[in-house]
Design a protein around this motif. Structure first.
Motif, short mmCIF file in Angstrom:
data_model
loop_
_atom_site.label_atom_id
_atom_site.label_comp_id
_atom_site.label_asym_id
_atom_site.label_seq_id
_atom_site.Cartn_x
_atom_site.Cartn_y
_atom_site.Cartn_z
N UNK A 36 0.77 -1.20 -0.01
CA UNK A 36 -0.22 0.00 0.02
C UNK A 36 0.86 1.29 0.20
N UNK A 37 1.91 1.30 0.83
CA UNK A 37 2.79 2.48 0.86
C UNK A 37 3.62 2.57 -0.58
N UNK A 38 4.03 1.62 -1.16
CA UNK A 38 4.72 1.88 -2.55
C UNK A 38 3.69 2.32 -3.55
N UNK A 39 2.47 1.86 -3.49
CA UNK A 39 1.43 2.37 -4.68
C UNK A 39 1.04 3.78 -4.16
N UNK A 40 1.10 4.06 -2.87
CA UNK A 40 0.65 5.62 -2.63
C UNK A 40 1.89 6.46 -3.21
N UNK A 41 3.34 6.02 -2.89
CA UNK A 41 4.14 6.99 -3.18
C UNK A 41 4.25 7.01 -4.89
N UNK A 42 4.11 5.85 -5.64
CA UNK A 42 3.96 5.92 -6.78
C UNK A 42 3.05 6.81 -7.49
N UNK A 43 1.66 6.81 -6.92
CA UNK A 43 0.47 7.42 -7.32
C UNK A 43 0.74 8.93 -7.07
N UNK A 44 1.54 9.09 -6.04
CA UNK A 44 1.87 10.77 -5.70
C UNK A 44 2.79 11.27 -6.89
N UNK A 45 3.72 10.44 -7.30
CA UNK A 45 4.57 10.99 -8.26
C UNK A 45 3.91 11.16 -9.49
N UNK A 46 3.25 10.15 -9.73
CA UNK A 46 2.39 10.18 -11.17
C UNK A 46 1.45 11.40 -11.21
N UNK A 47 1.01 11.81 -10.10
CA UNK A 47 0.01 12.68 -9.90
C UNK A 47 0.51 14.19 -10.57
N UNK A 48 1.58 14.20 -10.68
CA UNK A 48 2.38 15.44 -11.20
C UNK A 48 2.50 15.56 -12.71
N UNK A 49 2.08 14.69 -13.32
CA UNK A 49 2.19 14.55 -14.77
C UNK A 49 1.05 15.33 -15.43
N UNK A 50 1.03 16.35 -16.07
CA UNK A 50 0.05 17.36 -16.57
C UNK A 50 -1.14 16.52 -17.13
N UNK A 51 -2.34 16.44 -17.05
CA UNK A 51 -3.49 15.85 -17.97
C UNK A 51 -3.38 16.45 -19.06
N UNK A 52 -3.86 15.54 -20.08
CA UNK A 52 -4.06 15.89 -21.65
C UNK A 52 -4.96 16.85 -21.75
N UNK A 53 -6.02 17.12 -20.80
CA UNK A 53 -7.12 18.20 -21.21
C UNK A 53 -6.57 19.51 -21.29
N UNK A 54 -5.32 20.01 -20.45
CA UNK A 54 -5.03 21.13 -20.29
C UNK A 54 -4.16 21.81 -21.62
N UNK A 55 -3.80 20.80 -22.22
CA UNK A 55 -3.16 21.12 -23.64
C UNK A 55 -1.54 21.21 -23.38
N UNK A 56 -0.72 20.77 -24.13
CA UNK A 56 0.66 20.59 -23.91
C UNK A 56 1.28 21.92 -23.49
N UNK A 57 0.71 22.96 -24.28
CA UNK A 57 1.47 24.37 -24.26
C UNK A 57 1.55 25.03 -22.91
N UNK A 58 0.52 24.28 -22.09
CA UNK A 58 0.37 24.59 -20.62
C UNK A 58 0.95 23.79 -19.45
N UNK A 59 1.57 23.02 -19.83
CA UNK A 59 2.30 21.91 -18.91
C UNK A 59 3.09 22.69 -17.96
N UNK A 60 4.08 23.39 -18.50
CA UNK A 60 4.92 23.85 -17.56
C UNK A 60 4.37 24.80 -16.35
N UNK A 61 3.29 25.66 -17.01
CA UNK A 61 2.42 26.47 -16.16
C UNK A 61 1.73 25.63 -14.96
N UNK A 62 0.97 24.60 -15.55
CA UNK A 62 0.26 23.70 -14.58
C UNK A 62 1.32 23.17 -13.64
N UNK A 63 2.49 22.77 -14.01
CA UNK A 63 3.41 22.05 -13.02
C UNK A 63 3.90 23.09 -11.63
N UNK A 64 4.12 24.41 -12.55
CA UNK A 64 4.83 25.44 -11.49
C UNK A 64 3.77 25.69 -10.48
N UNK A 65 2.43 25.91 -10.99
CA UNK A 65 1.50 26.32 -9.99
C UNK A 65 1.20 25.32 -9.10
#
Length: 466
Positions: free
Chosen positions: A412-441
């Motif tokens: 459970x701990x390893x899955x939680x840590x894995x999910x935490x880091x994956x959560x920072x990948x920008x979703x496709x819905x915001x558009x690739x040009x906004x990925x940097x802004x999304x991540x910074x905010x």
């Protein structure tokens, strides 16, 4: 509380189920087509089951009956981390309330044939605030009232409607009607070469989140040592089954390009009912009934984390006024502060354009990242319990040896840590040009929220120790 006033197994199950199981998430599952079965089963067994088992054991430790997550983490990792854990659990739901109410508004818009209720931002904002505060005020009368709402909402608004949808779809498929998804062998396993596959997996894991939040009600149960683990076991099995069936049903009946994430459940009912010759009036009735289920979910979340926060307030980790309770033992000031925060989120997200902008996706990802930190602390607490305090009396143990217990918690701990880091990948819905802004905010916002409980702890803990 007298024994004859204690919550039954059914009442507690309804409260817990209302916090976890939701019909309105089926459309989100359905967007993954038959991959959803893989996601739900893997997420269920590798994350949901470990959370449920560890929570069940810690909730029944003698002397740990009050405070839920706050108590578990405080007794193992220390009060500072216990306060952080319950703060994160409490904070994440302030955004979650808005998304739940958006579903209610969308359903009511359909029922009343009033599109402006869901499309006019000012009307939507007013409706969001009215719905939330009415539900909040209804919880001032105590846990007994929460249990009543949860029973009606879960058994009618979630269980009954979910089963009815499944029955209609089975008849639809048996009749040989066209199915919108493939049931071939290759359709069940996701393509793990794509990063989006991993991002999607996180949403399925978090569909199971919340099972630990009802632990603050354990003290109100009849025979908690016996009934709490039983309720958790029933919930784990029924959630995995119903979520899988619900997602498959919508994926099979509604074309992907026509599926609405907000009202997809209503779409599915409307399609199937019209197919079998029913009228829109029946779909409207079902939409109202589903709203009862969502109302029950909001009601249980209003008091669950707040009651756990009360333990932190009693320990002096919040202003003294926060420890005030009414005659029904509801932490009235904590609930009111929660309501103010939710109202602020409602203004920001609704006037900002609802779900169609960057701020909304950042807010949702922020709650995911914060909540996962709470789960990391939950698993670390359980590991320390087994390692250093295994002699403590409790009425439930995860079956098996110490190695088995460690294995469950570490998975459970390893899955939680894995999910935490994956959560920072920008979703496709915001558009690739906004990925940097999304991540910074997202990163800056997460850091601010992450340090907040530690700053509060430092300020109030120093006052206690002076």
């Amino acid at each position: 509380m007298n024994s004859n006033k204690k919550m039954s197994l059914v009442s507690f199950f309804a409260i817990t189920a209302s916090m976890v199981m939701t019909v309105y998430e089926y459309p989100t599952f359905a967007t993954s087509k038959m991959n959803l079965v893989f996601y739900l089963l893997v997420g269920g067994f590798l994350w949901f089951v470990p959370v449920a088992l560890c929570s069940a054991e810690m909730a029944t430790v003698q002397g740990w009956e009050n405070g839920g997550l706050y108590t578990w983490v405080s007794k193992t990792l220390g009060r500072k981390w216990g306060f952080a854990a319950i703060f994160f659990q409490w904070f994440q739901i302030t955004v979650g309330f808005i998304t739940m109410i958006y579903f209610i508004i969308g359903a009511l818009s359909y029922v009343l044939n009033w599109p402006a209720l869901n499309t006019n931002v000012w009307i939507k904002l007013i409706a969001t605030l009215i719905i939330f505060w009415l539900i909040t005020i209804s919880q001032f009368s105590g846990t007994k009232n929460t249990a009543k709402i949860a029973k009606i909402g879960f058994f009618i608004g979630i269980l009954a409607t979910g089963m009815f949808l499944f029955i209609l779809s089975i008849i639809y498929i048996i009749q040989g009607n066209p199915i919108k998804v493939s049931f071939g062998v290759n359709s069940w396993i996701p393509d793990f070469t794509k990063i989006n596959t991993l991002v999607v997996f996180v949403s399925f894991i978090l569909a199971y989140a919340g099972i630990e939040s009802s632990a603050s009600h354990v003290k109100d149960m009849k025979e908690p040592g016996k009934n709490y683990p039983k309720a958790i076991f029933i919930l784990v099995v029924s959630t995995i089954i119903l979520d899988t069936l619900g997602g498959v049903t919508i994926a099979a009946t509604i074309p992907q390009n026509q599926l609405s994430l907000n009202t997809g459940v209503i779409q599915a009912y409307s399609y199937l009912i019209n197919h079998f010759g029913g009228g829109e009036w029946l779909t409207r009735i079902i939409a109202i009934v589903i709203c009862l289920g969502v109302i029950a979910e909001i009601a249980t979340w209003v008091v669950g984390p707040s009651i756990a926060m009360l333990e932190a307030a009693k320990n002096g980790l919040l202003p003294k006024k926060m420890s005030k309770v009414n005659k029904h033992n509801i932490p009235i000031n904590i609930v009111l502060i929660q309501g103010i925060i939710v109202s602020i989120w409602a203004v920001v997200l609704t006037l900002g354009g609802g779900g169609a902008n960057l701020s909304f996706f950042v807010a949702m990802s922020l709650t995911v990242c914060i909540y996962l930190v709470a789960y990391v602390l939950l698993f670390l607490s359980y590991i320390k319990l087994i390692k250093e305090k295994d002699d403590l009396t409790r009425s439930y143990h995860i079956p098996g040896s110490k190695k088995m217990k460690f294995s469950v918690a570490i998975i459970g701990l390893l899955v939680s840590i894995f999910a935490f880091f994956i959560s920072f990948f920008p979703p496709n819905d915001i558009g690739y040009d906004k990925g940097g802004t999304y991540l910074a905010i997202l990163i800056i916002s997460w850091l601010i929220i992450f340090i907040t409980p530690f700053l509060l702890y430092k300020a109030f803990d120093e006052k206690i120790n002076k």
